[in-house]
Scaffold this active site. Structure first.
Site, mmCIF file in Angstrom:
data_model
loop_
_atom_site.group_PDB
_atom_site.id
_atom_site.type_symbol
_atom_site.label_atom_id
_atom_site.label_comp_id
_atom_site.label_asym_id
_atom_site.label_seq_id
_atom_site.Cartn_x
_atom_site.Cartn_y
_atom_site.Cartn_z
ATOM 1 N N LYS A 24 0.835 -1.212 0.000
ATOM 2 C CA LYS A 24 0.000 0.000 0.000
ATOM 3 C C LYS A 24 0.867 1.258 0.000
ATOM 4 C CE LYS A 24 -1.725 1.627 3.979
ATOM 5 N NZ LYS A 24 -1.284 3.027 4.168
ATOM 6 N N ASN A 25 1.863 1.272 0.884
ATOM 7 C CA ASN A 25 2.648 2.501 1.021
ATOM 8 C C ASN A 25 3.647 2.704 -0.106
ATOM 9 O OD1 ASN A 25 1.200 3.275 3.180
ATOM 10 N ND2 ASN A 25 2.699 2.653 4.727
ATOM 11 N N ARG A 97 -4.014 9.607 4.309
ATOM 12 C CA ARG A 97 -2.762 10.253 4.685
ATOM 13 C C ARG A 97 -1.830 10.381 3.467
ATOM 14 N NH1 ARG A 97 0.664 13.401 7.499
ATOM 15 N NH2 ARG A 97 2.763 12.592 7.433
ATOM 16 N N ASP A 121 -5.301 8.201 9.378
ATOM 17 C CA ASP A 121 -5.280 7.400 10.592
ATOM 18 C C ASP A 121 -5.401 8.300 11.792
ATOM 19 O OD1 ASP A 121 -4.724 4.531 9.955
ATOM 20 O OD2 ASP A 121 -3.258 5.544 8.713
ATOM 21 N N ASP A 310 4.349 0.473 12.162
ATOM 22 C CA ASP A 310 3.164 -0.207 11.637
ATOM 23 C C ASP A 310 3.041 -1.658 12.103
ATOM 24 O OD1 ASP A 310 2.230 1.971 10.214
ATOM 25 O OD2 ASP A 310 3.577 1.565 8.556
#
Ligand code: EPU
Length: 426
Positions: A24-25, A97, A121, A310
């Site tokens: 995802k990031n 974000r 978040d 995370d």
């Protein structure tokens, strides 16, 4: 709106092979990077996530169209700069974000951008001063108005920039702004995360000149034009891999996780080893085995290559059923402890002291009715539920599905007793 929830029963151990989703990031940054070159881009190994959908909507709002051409392949069509917008609706932007990474590429291509302060978040203050300092050094001017801010630059000029902290997304923004700036930019104290390296590799594949990604000093020589991303493959998601490893630590069993370079998770793998999760490293896979109860371990989160913030909620969940007392310290985000209350509903014995959590491992967790408050907090609740002796129900799983592709289904295929329930919510 249809509300999804998970019903999780006691688990007899996990067994199976998991092919890891794309990160995802990483993918959200690669989607932003397409703004640097008009044309038709293609990305592969793209996870099917709510956050990806939101990023598609944000891009769509500024004139960029995208469509799925295969299950995990996304085609992104970027118009000429003159047709690109720079003011995506703030309501959309504040949903993720990662929208902050539109700053760098929109400044570099259009020269203007308006965004909302980052959302996504709910764990503490999320300022953008490091982004602002770095981009201002290259010539951008910022204006703030309430929760919105704008930035503009007639031209960006390469400079030496020292980031006050190795912020992950600030490094992403510096890379994407500097690749088309005039001259050479040096970013010192840069973030070293594998997803930053993935972004740099993707930009290099577009024709950018970047050296040192993955170290704390990145040198970028600006070029006039970049070409499209041509089938670039997103790296595997190490946080998702860590989630399955903690689930294994909790439930026991044996898992093979494919599609991750173990080197990018080494410190976590050692920590998990200390808790009794045995992990063999293969070139692009992990083979892990765990018994029925983990052992305690002290863990602190740090910027990469340290244990990522995370991973922490899932680690705390796993350690809550460990033999012994663990101390888990958060060094990145001030408010990242809100899921503790939910974990206590399973019977976890957790004391939070400043930025530390003292986890006194209990022998038994009991099933609970709990709600997810962010992606990783939600994943942690699933890990706890897998180790509980009775049924649990987890609501708010849309948070989990912002970051996990077919999470419940993947665990189910490995033998977990997890069912998705759909009901009508507000
Ligand atoms: N910080 C500042 N000023 C800034 C930027 C950051 O003070 O301008 C502080 C933050 O408040 C925080 C620390 O620096 O205390 C680290 O923040 P960083 O900027 O590195 O985090 P991020 O870039 O906002 C990314 C990931 C997060 C992940 C962190 C740390 C994305 C979209 N998000 O956030 O991932 O936790 O790096 O590795 O890449 C998630 O996936 O759920 C997630 C939250």
């Amino acid at each position: 709106m249809v509300e999804r929830s998970y019903r999780v029963g006691p688990s007899q151990g996990l067994q199976g092979t998991i092919v890891l989703q794309g990160a995802k990031n990483s993918v959200l940054k690669l989607m932003a990077a397409t703004l640097l070159a008009p044309g038709v881009h293609r990305l592969s190994n793209v996870p099917r996530l709510l956050d990806v959908t939101v990023m598609q909507e944000i891009l769509d709002s500024i004139g960029v169209t995208s469509r799925w051409i295969a299950v995990h392949e996304l085609e992104i069509r970027v118009p000429e700069v003159s047709e690109l917008g720079w003011r995506p609706p703030l309501e959309l932007v504040s949903r993720i974000r990662a929208s902050v990474v539109l700053l760098g590429p929109l400044l570099a291509s259009v020269g203007s951008v308006e965004l909302a302060l980052p959302g996504g978040d709910d764990f503490g203050v999320r300022p953008i001063d490091i982004h602002e300092d770095g981009l201002s050094r290259l010539g951008a001017e910022f204006h703030h108005e309430g929760a919105a801010f704008s930035a503009s630059a007639k031209r960006l000029v390469g400079r030496e920039v020292v980031l006050e902290f190795p912020s992950h997304t600030a490094t992403d923004n510096m890379l994407m702004a500097a690749v088309k700036a005039e001259g050479i930019t040096v970013v010192d104290n840069a973030a070293r995360e594998p997803e930053v390296v993935d972004l740099a590799n993707a930009l290099i594949s577009m024709g950018a000149r970047i050296q040192g990604a993955g170290t704390s000093r990145i040198v970028i020589e600006g070029v006039k034009e970049l070409s499209v991303l041509d089938g670039y493959r997103v790296i595997g998601d190490r946080v998702v891999a860590a989630t399955y490893l903690t689930a294994l630590g909790m439930a026991g069993g044996e898992l093979r996780i494919e599609g991750i370079d173990p080197v990018t998770m080494e410190i976590l793998l050692r920590k998990l080893g200390a808790t009794g999760v045995e992990i063999e490293r293969e070139p692009m896979a992990l083979v892990a085995a765990a018994g029925s109860r983990p052992r305690a371990a002290d863990i602190q989160t740090l910027p990469y290559p340290g244990v990522a913030t995370d991973y922490k909620p899932m680690l705390v969940a796993m350690l809550s059923r460990a033999s012994g007392v663990s101390v888990v310290s958060e060094n990145l985000f001030s408010g990242r402890f809100r899921y503790l209350e939910e974990l206590r509903r399973f019977g976890a014995d957790l004391i939070s002291e400043g930025h530390h959590v003292i986890v006194r491992g209990v022998e038994r967790l009991t099933g609970a009715e709990v709600g997810a408050s962010d992606i990783r907090a939600g994943a942690a609740l699933v890990v706890a539920a897998l180790g509980a002796e009775s049924q649990s129900r987890i609501t708010g799983v849309y948070h989990i599905e912002r970051g996990y592709d077919h999470f419940a289904e993947t665990l189910q295929a490995c033998g977990a007793a997890i069912e998705v329930e759909e009901g009508v919510g507000e």
